[in-house]
Design an enzyme around this catalytic site. Structure first.
Site, PDB file in Angstrom:
ATOM      1  N   GLU A   1      43.987 -15.288 -43.761  1.00  0.00           N
ATOM      2  CA  GLU A   1      44.967 -16.298 -43.351  1.00  0.00           C
ATOM      3  C   GLU A   1      44.348 -17.699 -43.370  1.00  0.00           C
ATOM      4  OE1 GLU A   1      48.245 -18.035 -42.860  1.00  0.00           O
ATOM      5  OE2 GLU A   1      48.371 -15.867 -42.678  1.00  0.00           O
TER       6      GLU A   1
ATOM      7  N   TYR B   1      31.927 -28.041 -38.187  1.00  0.00           N
ATOM      8  CA  TYR B   1      33.003 -28.001 -39.177  1.00  0.00           C
ATOM      9  C   TYR B   1      33.842 -26.730 -39.013  1.00  0.00           C
ATOM     10  CZ  TYR B   1      30.254 -31.666 -41.497  1.00  0.00           C
ATOM     11  OH  TYR B   1      29.544 -32.803 -41.789  1.00  0.00           O
TER      12      TYR B   1
END
Length: 131
Positions: free
Chosen positions: A82, A29
């Site tokens: 970010e 993931y």
């Protein structure tokens, strides 16, 4: 005892894996998330380029291990923030593309977090380089 599925506290059906399977799935993931960020997020690509320059440069700065750790850590922090900002933006856009004051607030706050991480990066590098 877990909460019934129809209650607000029901766990995700994706929860429950343990051991090496959980670690393997988490790695997959995470790599998928990095790939998505690289493919779809211009700012993340730019910050990766910055990190590709700054992290190797940190090893050549005449400072001790703590100084090098601060240089590298502040650079990686920008990438982490970010990624979180991009996740917030994607979630907001998934909910609705309609202009809404709360959607704007969420996106602006995420952007402000990135700005603070970048200011931190500049401050750490300046302090370490200038002593």
């Amino acid at each position: 005892m877990s909460a019934p599925e129809n209650t607000p506290h029901a766990e995700s059906p994706f929860k429950g894996k343990t051991g090496l399977i959980r670690i393997w799935n988490a790695l997959r993931y995470s790599l998928a998330g990095l790939r998505a960020a690289i493919l779809h997020e211009d700012a993340f690509r730019q910050e990766c380029l910055l990190a590709a320059i700054l992290i190797p440069a940190a090893f050549f700065v005449p400072t001790n291990g703590i100084g090098k750790a601060l240089l590298i850590g502040s650079t990686l922090l920008v990438l982490v923030v970010e990624l979180l900002n991009s996740a917030i933006e994607a979630t907001v856009d998934r909910v609705s593309l309609e202009r809404h004051q709360l959607a704007k607030r969420a996106k602006d706050i995420g952007s402000a977090a990135v700005l603070i991480a970048l200011v931190n990066l500049a401050a750490v590098w300046a302090l370490v380089l200038l002593g």
